[in-house]
Write an enzyme that holds these catalytic residues in place. Structure first.
Site: not given
Length: 679
Positions: A344, A381
């Site tokens: 993330d 990401e």
């Protein structure tokens, strides 16, 4: 258990052995460290033992005769000077960052604050031992066995939430729904196997602490992007059955998934912690050594850099922080059976002191050479809100990246005809503008139309605006620019014309996703027709908004996705791991772009803004199979002239029939449709 021995500074955390347990904690700026022992419930502190041995900033001690099951926490002494980044407070019991199992839950109580609730500059003297998060000493699990090896070109990712996947599943026993054990149930894995996905990407499963704001609203951080125990599986997805633990149940789940020939990837959050900003709770790292673990503002070290939007950022330029992350990742692989990780807000992992992204940053270098992690699947990401925060394509070889340009291009092309043919072709062939460098392969592009963050596929075609009032943020949260299309009615409807258009567009978007070059990723529930009633930021909705409704599943859509993935497995050119050359090479399959009239695309054809139809030919040397994809995103029918052949249609997104169908020299495609044919 009355006295400590010096012990050893490695490994960090609590390590049981034949003669007791060794404890080690990295806290180089601490002046005194105390090991606190608790009863089995974690509510009653029974002993407080001063640790006297310290080596290179690691405090360590051995507790003779201690055994697994022991519950413990740390008290760390030192100066309280927030504006210099020092936030030591021995009144607060701290969770070991290496905890393999966490006892207790954070409930938003202000007793967790290191500072006085009325004055952030004063240290809070109240003791929180009774409610603090603690660690339980556990035995290691047996080493994880061999996992399936999925070829890069064959990988199809399915992003799911452990709880949401099975909470309403009728084939899962009620006491297992929403748990690791529930995800391992045959009825669940049967569906995924039939679908044809290869890789399950679990949303965060690291132990988390929800935000105080959500507690006040009666909500929770359902997605789980709020970690505090990086080694410990989230206990909320554990059944609690006697003789099991969150870790053992998680491991049984990964073993069951592996037995079906599928991989397990977990979404990990190492960019920030649940301690949030300077007004947040003191749960672990902040009280252990705030200056070591976090990026602080150089102008005022009482404040945190917030390149995540979550209040703080872990400082991965520090070797000890890199060690924490690397040790945690190896633990999930070797002990818990994980095959890879999706990171993330991954640029945070490679930001230097001033915030600049460095593709040779310590963490990225460490992961590349690590004998365990170098063989795992690493997915970034590739954006955050730091300096130059959007960085698609900037990660080094060996990494895959979420490709939001694919998402936006396909939405714009099919739903609004606002994207030209050149952009469509670039994304269809794995975005060479972003990924064709340093030996990276087309599979580095993780293509997606929908993900957990945003509309579901059904909602993408049912809502033009977000509907997030249930989140308690006055509908200001979530993306405002979704490139969605409600097809004439906002939300649910029984209008047959609207429903037919939504069905047609859903099928064509799934087709282009699963037949494009790169690594496709589906959102769990899209194959069922799952809706979140227009909520495009359902991070705090642990309820029927996010849980998959299996009793409402669109069986025809499930069958359609299965056929798409079977076709992908059959058609080798669609899952190529090599970039297509600009010019055809002898005795190899060539990629050729054609107008609907059957002519080679010219520069003028590529630049036209009024046309959204073309043919994609994969021409193989005889007698190998040729493949042809016909694309019509126009608002009207388009006739295609077919050379060569004879062609047999294998898939038509606008037809319900699964039968192979012979084609003539001219075919007509309905608006918003895609066909696949072969010789």
């Amino acid at each position: 258990m009355t006295g400590l021995h010096p012990g050893t500074p490695y490994p960090l955390g609590a390590t049981p052995g034949p003669h007791g347990v060794n404890f080690a904690l990295a806290a180089p700026r601490a002046t005194v460290v105390e090991l606190c022992l608790f009863d089995a419930t974690g509510r009653h502190e029974q002993q407080r033992l001063k640790v006297t041995a310290q080596t290179n900033g690691v405090w360590h001690a051995a507790l003779p005769h201690a055994r697994t099951g022991l519950v413990y926490g740390w008290r760390v002494h030192g100066p309280w000077v927030p504006h210099e980044g020092l936030r030591f407070n021995p009144a607060k019991v701290l969770l070991d960052p290496y905890a393999r199992e966490v006892v207790g839950n954070y409930g938003g109580e202000d007793l967790f604050l290191g500072h006085h609730p009325a004055d952030p500059n004063r240290r809070d003297a109240r003791d929180n031992a009774s409610i603090a998060l603690k660690a339980r000493v556990v035995d290691p699990l047996p080493p994880a066995g061999p996992a399936p090896r999925i070829a890069d070109g064959d990988r199809v990712i399915y992003e799911l939430h452990v709880r949401g996947q099975t909470r309403l599943h009728p084939g899962v026993p009620p006491d297992l729904r929403g748990t690791y054990a529930g995800l391992a149930e045959p009825a669940v894995l049967d569906h995924l196997q039939r679908l044809g996905v290869t890789t399950l990407n679990l949303m965060p499963v690291q132990f988390r602490a929800d935000e105080e704001r959500l507690f006040k609203l009666g909500l929770s951080n359902y997605w789980g992007y709020s970690p505090i125990g990086w080694f410990a599986p989230e206990a909320r997805y554990w059944t609690g059955r006697p003789g099991t633990s969150p870790a053992s149940e998680f491991r049984v789940m990964t073993d069951a998934i592996h037995a079906r020939g599928m991989e397990v990837v977990i979404d990990v959050v190492f960019n920030h912690s649940a301690e949030t900003d300077e007004l947040g709770p003191t749960l672990s790292l902040r009280g252990i050594d705030n200056l070591l673990y976090y990026h602080l503002r150089p102008d005022d070290r009482a404040l945190y850099q917030n390149w995540t939007g979550c209040g703080n950022c872990l400082h991965l330029s520090e070797p000890r922080v890199v060690q924490l992350v690397m040790d945690a990742l190896r633990h999930w692989v070797t002990q818990l059976g994980v095959d890879g990780f999706r990171f993330d807000l991954a640029p945070i992992l490679a930001r230097r002191e001033g915030g600049d992204f460095d593709p040779r940053a310590p963490f990225l270098a460490a992961a590349a050479q690590d004998p365990v992690l170098a063989r795992t699947l690493l997915i970034a990401e590739p954006w955050d809100i730091g300096p130059g925060g959007y960085g698609l394509g900037q990660f080094p070889p060996g990494w895959l990246e979420w490709n939001d340009r694919f998402r936006d291009t396909q939405r714009g092309f099919w739903l609004h005809r606002g994207v030209g043919l050149g952009e469509f072709a670039q994304r269809f062939t794995a975005s060479s503008d972003a990924f064709r460098h340093d030996g990276r392969a087309p599979t580095a592009s993780v293509n997606f139309i929908t993900a957990h963050d945003g509309f579901t596929l059904r909602d993408l075609l049912s809502y033009s605006e977000r509907h997030n009032l249930a989140n308690g943020e006055h509908n200001r949260d979530g993306h405002a620019h979704n490139l969605s299309r409600n097809c004439g009615v906002e939300g649910e409807t029984d209008d047959p014309l609207v429903l037919a258009e939504r069905k047609r567009l859903a099928r064509v978007l799934l087709a282009v996703l699963l037949l494009s070059q790169g690594t496709p990723m589906m959102l769990a529930g899209d194959e069922l027709g799952h809706t979140q009633r227009g909520n495009n930021n359902a991070y705090c909705q642990d309820n029927e908004t996010t849980w998959l409704h299996w009793d409402r599943a669109d069986a025809s859509l499930v069958d359609y996705v299965s056929r798409l993935l079977a076709l992908r497995r059959e058609a080798a050119p669609l899952r190529s791991t090599q970039w297509w050359p600009a010019y055809a090479m002898p005795d190899t399959t060539a990629l050729r772009w054609r107008t609907p009239e059957g002519q080679a695309m010219t520069p003028a054809d590529w630049e036209r803004r009024d046309r959204h139809a073309l043919a994609i030919l994969f021409a193989a040397p005889s007698p190998a199979t040729n493949w042809l994809i016909l694309v019509n995103a126009e608002a009207a029918e388009v006739a295609f002239h077919l050379d060569g052949g004879p062609w047999v249609r294998r898939l038509a997104s606008d037809k319900d029939s699964a039968e192979a169908w012979p084609l003539g020299s001219t075919v007509t495609l309905e608006p918003g449709s895609l066909w696949v044919a072969k010789t």
